[in-house]
Scaffold this motif. Structure first.
Motif, short mmCIF file in Angstrom:
data_model
loop_
_atom_site.label_atom_id
_atom_site.label_comp_id
_atom_site.label_asym_id
_atom_site.label_seq_id
_atom_site.Cartn_x
_atom_site.Cartn_y
_atom_site.Cartn_z
N ILE A 227 -2.62 7.88 -12.60
CA ILE A 227 -1.32 7.80 -11.93
C ILE A 227 -1.45 6.94 -10.68
CG2 ILE A 227 0.58 9.08 -10.89
CD1 ILE A 227 -0.32 11.51 -12.51
N SER A 228 -0.64 5.93 -10.61
CA SER A 228 -0.65 5.03 -9.46
C SER A 228 0.58 5.30 -8.60
CB SER A 228 -0.63 3.57 -9.93
OG SER A 228 -0.61 2.68 -8.83
N TYR A 229 0.37 5.38 -7.31
CA TYR A 229 1.48 5.62 -6.38
C TYR A 229 1.60 4.39 -5.48
CZ TYR A 229 4.78 8.79 -4.09
OH TYR A 229 5.92 9.40 -3.62
N ALA A 230 2.79 3.79 -5.48
CA ALA A 230 2.98 2.54 -4.74
C ALA A 230 3.18 2.80 -3.25
CB ALA A 230 4.17 1.78 -5.31
N SER A 231 2.26 3.53 -2.69
CA SER A 231 2.27 3.85 -1.26
C SER A 231 0.97 4.57 -0.95
CB SER A 231 3.47 4.73 -0.90
OG SER A 231 3.52 5.01 0.48
N ALA A 232 0.70 4.74 0.33
CA ALA A 232 -0.44 5.53 0.78
C ALA A 232 -0.09 6.14 2.12
CB ALA A 232 -1.69 4.66 0.90
N GLY A 233 -0.85 7.15 2.51
CA GLY A 233 -0.60 7.78 3.79
C GLY A 233 -1.06 6.90 4.95
N THR A 234 -0.85 7.40 6.15
CA THR A 234 -1.25 6.67 7.35
C THR A 234 -2.73 6.32 7.31
OG1 THR A 234 0.44 7.83 8.63
CG2 THR A 234 -1.34 6.79 9.86
N PHE B 277 0.77 5.92 -15.52
CA PHE B 277 2.04 6.32 -14.93
C PHE B 277 2.06 5.79 -13.50
CE2 PHE B 277 1.02 9.58 -18.05
CZ PHE B 277 2.23 9.88 -18.66
N ALA B 278 3.28 5.69 -12.94
CA ALA B 278 3.36 5.26 -11.54
C ALA B 278 4.69 5.63 -10.91
CB ALA B 278 3.13 3.76 -11.41
N VAL B 279 4.65 5.78 -9.60
CA VAL B 279 5.86 5.85 -8.78
C VAL B 279 6.07 4.47 -8.19
CG1 VAL B 279 6.95 6.86 -6.74
CG2 VAL B 279 5.50 8.27 -8.21
N HIS B 280 7.27 3.94 -8.36
CA HIS B 280 7.55 2.56 -7.99
C HIS B 280 8.93 2.46 -7.37
CE1 HIS B 280 5.36 -1.09 -10.00
NE2 HIS B 280 5.29 -1.14 -8.68
N GLY B 281 9.10 1.58 -6.38
CA GLY B 281 10.42 1.25 -5.89
C GLY B 281 11.12 0.31 -6.85
N ASP B 282 12.43 0.12 -6.65
CA ASP B 282 13.19 -0.66 -7.62
C ASP B 282 12.76 -2.13 -7.71
OD1 ASP B 282 14.26 -1.17 -5.10
OD2 ASP B 282 16.27 -0.45 -5.58
N LEU B 283 12.54 -2.79 -6.58
CA LEU B 283 12.19 -4.21 -6.65
C LEU B 283 10.84 -4.46 -7.34
CD1 LEU B 283 12.70 -7.17 -6.09
CD2 LEU B 283 11.71 -6.85 -3.81
N PRO B 284 9.76 -3.74 -7.01
CA PRO B 284 8.49 -4.04 -7.67
C PRO B 284 8.52 -3.85 -9.18
CG PRO B 284 8.12 -2.73 -5.71
CD PRO B 284 9.60 -2.74 -5.95
N ILE B 285 9.24 -2.84 -9.65
CA ILE B 285 9.27 -2.65 -11.10
C ILE B 285 10.11 -3.73 -11.77
CG2 ILE B 285 11.24 -1.04 -11.20
CD1 ILE B 285 9.73 0.47 -13.39
N ILE B 286 11.13 -4.22 -11.07
CA ILE B 286 11.92 -5.34 -11.59
C ILE B 286 11.07 -6.60 -11.64
CG2 ILE B 286 13.84 -6.89 -11.04
CD1 ILE B 286 15.29 -4.39 -9.90
N ILE B 287 10.30 -6.85 -10.58
CA ILE B 287 9.41 -8.02 -10.57
C ILE B 287 8.39 -7.91 -11.70
CG2 ILE B 287 7.57 -9.17 -9.27
CD1 ILE B 287 9.10 -8.47 -6.70
N GLY B 288 7.82 -6.70 -11.87
CA GLY B 288 6.85 -6.51 -12.94
C GLY B 288 7.44 -6.79 -14.31
N PRO C 109 3.43 -4.25 -5.25
CA PRO C 109 2.65 -5.36 -5.83
C PRO C 109 1.26 -4.93 -6.31
CG PRO C 109 3.80 -6.10 -3.87
CD PRO C 109 4.00 -4.61 -3.94
N ALA C 110 0.60 -4.04 -5.55
CA ALA C 110 -0.72 -3.56 -5.96
C ALA C 110 -0.63 -2.71 -7.22
CB ALA C 110 -1.36 -2.76 -4.82
N THR C 111 0.43 -1.92 -7.32
CA THR C 111 0.62 -1.09 -8.52
C THR C 111 0.88 -1.97 -9.74
OG1 THR C 111 1.41 0.78 -7.22
CG2 THR C 111 2.04 0.73 -9.54
N ASN C 112 1.66 -3.03 -9.56
CA ASN C 112 1.87 -3.98 -10.66
C ASN C 112 0.56 -4.61 -11.12
OD1 ASN C 112 4.63 -3.69 -11.00
ND2 ASN C 112 5.16 -5.39 -9.66
N GLU C 113 -0.29 -4.90 -10.16
CA GLU C 113 -1.59 -5.50 -10.50
C GLU C 113 -2.44 -4.51 -11.31
OE1 GLU C 113 -5.43 -7.57 -8.28
OE2 GLU C 113 -3.61 -7.15 -7.15
#
Length: 377
Positions: free
Chosen positions: A52-59, A113-124, A100-104
């Motif tokens: 599972i890839s999450y298109a974010s990370a903590g601080t 599986f992944a959590v993605h915002g709308d623009l990155p999944i559209i770009i992918g 972008p990293a999740t798309n890669e």
């Protein structure tokens, strides 16, 4: 958009009833979904690991995030418990490089599986990556533009020609494009630079940028930033996040996809319960984003609206609008056809199994609640 106090509703039992014709065109009937093979499959039909890839990370890049149902499930170990008896491991990757990293990762066969915002999944999708959207993760979230603590700016007009930071290639860039368009601007009216969240916070504190697309509350608490602009939960300006499965994994392991979906929808029901609001903020604050910031950024919207998993009329219409705007803002070069992109049968089966049909409010294409009724469960 003004939100009333939290109420319970009963909506039509069918997930996509009344949805746009385009949405119905690809919706698999529930009966077909139920005809999938049972979960009693042989060992070779099970993966050894679910990635599972999450298109974010903590601080600071820490492998914990907040702000979503999937983030809650990760910290509660829900999927690990679900698949322990099968000997299937769950591997999480949290990407400071965001969408972008999740798309890669997907392009290199490293994400199921992944959590993605709308623009990155559209770009992918526009570049040929094959995914199926399983459910919505977040909607109606406010967007903010935060300036330096001593910024003289009072409006977007005052920032024209100034250094404005946004994490390009992410949902933030699309949301910023919507805001600028509403006020008659484009990115070219500003000195736009790309920065991830940690870098942007530091740049505001050191005044290396004039403003950035980021929540202000932790920066205000530190005395280094101040709010310049907020959308509120505007359905025309908000971005939305999704949870997807790779097309390859979905074809190979449909039963696993169903179990993942059902487990996460069960968490979504817990997360959407107002009684769990404070406990959830505390859990999310392990990411390094403060409890206070979650309080502020989630304050204006009922949890059942903000964390709804539904693929309703609003979801599909907003997805189509995002595709059009991504092309308009020159963020993608090719059109994307969402006609075969969603796999709503898994969510429909999960809602039926968990007796959650009618638990979440459906919204129409304009982002307005549809005929509220009291839920029976």
């Amino acid at each position: 958009m003004t939100f009333p106090r939290v109420r319970t509703f009963r909506i039509a039992a069918a997930l996509l009833t009344g949805a746009a014709a385009g949405a119905l065109a690809f919706a698999m009937p529930l009966a077909v979904a139920q005809d999938r093979p049972t979960q009693d499959r042989s060992a070779h039909d099970k993966p050894k690991v679910i990635r599972i890839s999450y298109a974010s990370a903590g601080t600071g890049g820490r492998p914990i995030v907040g702000g979503s149902v999937v983030a809650t499930a990760h910290q509660q170990g829900v999927l690990e418990k679900e698949f322990a008896r099968d000997g299937i491991k769950v591997q999480w990757t949290f990407n400071p490089g965001a969408g972008p990293a999740t798309n890669e990762q997907l392009a290199n066969g490293l994400a199921d599986f992944a959590v993605h915002g709308d623009l990155p999944i559209i770009i992918g999708c526009s570049t040929g990556l094959k995914t199926k959207i399983l459910f919505s993760v977040a909607r109606f979230g406010p967007s903010y533009i935060t300036g330096t603590v001593d910024s003289p700016a009072k409006s977007l007009e005052d920032l024209k020609g100034k250094r404005l930071a946004v994490f390009k290639g992410t949902a933030s860039q699309l949301a910023l494009g919507r805001i600028l368009k509403k006020h008659g601007f484009t990115e070219r009216d500003f000195k736009t630079v790309s920065m991830d969240g940690d870098t942007l916070r530091a740049a505001i504190a050191t005044k290396d940028v004039d403003a950035g697309f980021i929540a202000p509350f932790d920066l205000e608490a530190r005395g280094v930033g101040k709010l310049l602009y907020s959308t509120g939960p505007d359905p025309d300006l908000t971005s939305q996040s999704v949870f997807w499965v790779s097309e390859e994994f979905e074809k190979k392991y449909p039963d696993i996809v169903q179990r993942v979906t059902t487990a996460l929808v069960r968490v979504a029901a817990w997360s959407s319960d107002e009684q769990n609001r404070q406990a959830q903020y505390k859990l999310w604050s392990n990411s390094g984003t403060s409890y206070y910031e979650y309080q502020k950024t989630f304050a204006e919207t009922p949890l059942r609206w903000r964390l709804s998993p539904l693929l309703d009329e609003y979801f599909f219409e907003n997805l189509k609008k995002s595709i059009v705007q991504a092309r308009e803002f020159r963020l993608i070069r090719r059109d994307v056809d969402p006609g075969h992109w969603l796999a709503p049968q898994y969510l429909a089966a999960a809602l039926k199994e968990l007796k959650l049909e009618g638990y979440w409010q459906e919204f129409d294409t304009a982002g307005k609640p549809k005929s509220p009724r009291v839920a029976q469960n």
